[in-house]
Design a protein around this motif. Structure first.
Motif, short mmCIF file in Angstrom:
data_model
loop_
_atom_site.label_atom_id
_atom_site.label_comp_id
_atom_site.label_asym_id
_atom_site.label_seq_id
_atom_site.Cartn_x
_atom_site.Cartn_y
_atom_site.Cartn_z
N ASN A 1 0.92 -1.21 0.03
CA ASN A 1 -0.15 -0.04 -0.11
C ASN A 1 0.93 1.20 -0.14
O ASN A 1 0.51 2.29 -0.65
CB ASN A 1 -0.97 -0.01 1.25
CG ASN A 1 -2.24 -0.69 1.03
OD1 ASN A 1 -2.70 -1.16 -0.30
ND2 ASN A 1 -2.74 -1.31 2.08
N ILE A 2 1.77 1.23 0.65
CA ILE A 2 3.01 2.45 0.59
C ILE A 2 3.34 2.59 -0.65
O ILE A 2 3.51 3.65 -1.21
CB ILE A 2 4.10 2.20 1.85
CG1 ILE A 2 3.40 2.14 3.15
CG2 ILE A 2 5.27 3.22 1.50
CD1 ILE A 2 4.43 1.87 4.34
N SER B 1 6.08 6.41 -9.88
CA SER B 1 6.72 5.26 -10.02
C SER B 1 8.46 5.55 -10.05
O SER B 1 9.01 4.58 -9.72
CB SER B 1 6.57 4.73 -11.69
OG SER B 1 6.70 5.92 -12.51
N ARG B 2 8.63 6.71 -10.10
CA ARG B 2 10.34 6.89 -10.15
C ARG B 2 10.59 6.74 -8.37
O ARG B 2 11.75 6.06 -8.36
CB ARG B 2 10.39 8.01 -10.45
CG ARG B 2 12.09 8.64 -10.33
CD ARG B 2 12.33 9.91 -11.11
NE ARG B 2 12.34 9.93 -12.22
CZ ARG B 2 12.44 10.73 -13.14
NH1 ARG B 2 12.32 11.96 -12.94
NH2 ARG B 2 12.46 10.43 -14.60
N SER B 3 9.78 7.38 -7.59
CA SER B 3 10.30 7.04 -6.09
C SER B 3 10.03 5.57 -5.75
O SER B 3 10.83 5.04 -4.95
CB SER B 3 9.26 7.82 -5.32
OG SER B 3 9.00 9.09 -5.65
N MET B 4 9.03 4.84 -6.38
CA MET B 4 8.95 3.16 -5.94
C MET B 4 10.24 2.78 -6.55
O MET B 4 10.81 1.76 -5.93
CB MET B 4 7.71 2.88 -6.70
CG MET B 4 7.29 1.41 -6.47
SD MET B 4 5.63 0.84 -6.82
CE MET B 4 5.89 0.92 -8.55
N MET C 1 13.08 3.21 -4.29
CA MET C 1 12.84 2.48 -2.97
C MET C 1 13.37 0.94 -3.30
O MET C 1 14.00 0.27 -2.34
CB MET C 1 11.53 2.44 -2.65
CG MET C 1 11.34 3.83 -1.64
SD MET C 1 9.64 3.54 -0.74
CE MET C 1 9.94 2.25 0.42
N SER C 2 13.16 0.45 -4.43
CA SER C 2 13.47 -0.71 -4.71
C SER C 2 14.95 -1.01 -4.55
O SER C 2 15.23 -2.24 -4.30
CB SER C 2 12.87 -1.30 -6.14
OG SER C 2 13.63 -0.78 -7.13
N GLU C 3 15.77 -0.07 -4.77
CA GLU C 3 16.96 -0.09 -4.73
C GLU C 3 17.71 -0.18 -3.36
O GLU C 3 18.85 -0.26 -3.36
CB GLU C 3 17.97 0.88 -5.59
CG GLU C 3 17.23 0.96 -7.26
CD GLU C 3 17.96 1.94 -7.90
OE1 GLU C 3 18.54 2.94 -7.29
OE2 GLU C 3 17.70 2.17 -8.94
N SER C 4 16.88 0.19 -2.37
CA SER C 4 17.42 0.16 -1.18
C SER C 4 17.61 -1.05 -0.24
O SER C 4 18.32 -1.03 0.39
CB SER C 4 16.48 1.29 -0.30
OG SER C 4 15.08 0.58 -0.14
N MET D 1 9.48 -7.03 -4.01
CA MET D 1 8.00 -6.36 -3.98
C MET D 1 7.96 -5.45 -5.30
O MET D 1 6.65 -5.60 -5.86
CB MET D 1 7.80 -5.70 -2.76
CG MET D 1 7.52 -6.46 -1.52
SD MET D 1 7.26 -5.87 0.04
CE MET D 1 5.35 -5.96 0.04
N VAL D 2 8.49 -4.60 -5.52
CA VAL D 2 8.57 -3.85 -6.74
C VAL D 2 8.40 -4.38 -8.16
O VAL D 2 7.60 -4.09 -9.12
CB VAL D 2 9.42 -2.61 -6.66
CG1 VAL D 2 9.42 -1.98 -8.25
CG2 VAL D 2 9.27 -1.76 -5.40
N GLU D 3 9.00 -5.59 -8.22
CA GLU D 3 9.07 -6.33 -9.37
C GLU D 3 7.82 -7.29 -9.49
O GLU D 3 7.92 -8.02 -10.44
CB GLU D 3 10.59 -7.08 -9.40
CG GLU D 3 11.60 -6.04 -9.69
CD GLU D 3 11.60 -5.48 -10.93
OE1 GLU D 3 11.11 -5.92 -12.00
OE2 GLU D 3 12.03 -4.11 -10.71
N THR D 4 6.91 -7.28 -8.65
CA THR D 4 6.02 -8.11 -8.78
C THR D 4 4.94 -7.78 -9.96
O THR D 4 4.52 -6.78 -9.67
CB THR D 4 5.05 -8.47 -7.36
OG1 THR D 4 4.49 -7.24 -6.79
CG2 THR D 4 6.00 -9.10 -6.37
#
Length: 123
Positions: A14-15, A21-24, A27-30, A37-40
């Motif tokens: 949900n967050i 999409s750029r921020s998401m 975050m996926s790189e952290s 989760m971002v790749e689902t």
């Protein structure tokens, strides 16, 4: 302890859904958990249903070509969608400014505008 370890996956999703999409993707790189989760497909499918016109012919074409939900989202949101609509001639028969739908312009380089003008001349 990290918030990733404490929050349930549904809450993290949900967050992520409330980010652009750029921020998401940033975050996926952290960490690996966020990356996974971002790749689902579920997340990108949900973003498509929230932000894309899923009845749009370009959207349907992308899905029928087998593009992933992530690729489909990227191609059908914001400036990418506006560029594609111009290139496919969806704004070709506009007779006056008032006929233009909202959001027909975005920042494009001169090569893109040149390509669009060449396509318009051949229509």
């Amino acid at each position: 302890m990290d918030f990733i370890d404490v929050l349930p996956p549904e809450m993290i999703c949900n967050i992520l859904l409330n980010l652009d999409s750029r921020s998401m993707c940033s975050m996926s790189e952290s960490c690996k958990i966020l990356h996974d989760m971002v790749e689902t497909d579920w997340l990108w499918m949900k973003l498509c249903s929230n932000h894309c016109d899923t009845s749009n012919q370009l959207f349907l074409s992308d899905r029928s070509q087998g593009l992933s939900w992530k690729e489909t989202y990227i191609r059908n949101v914001g400036c990418n969608l506006i560029r594609r609509k111009w290139k496919h001639g969806l704004f070709s028969n506009i007779t006056c400014y008032e006929d233009l739908p909202s959001q027909v312009f975005c920042q494009m380089d001169r090569e893109t505008w040149g390509e669009i003008l060449e396509l318009e001349l051949t229509r």
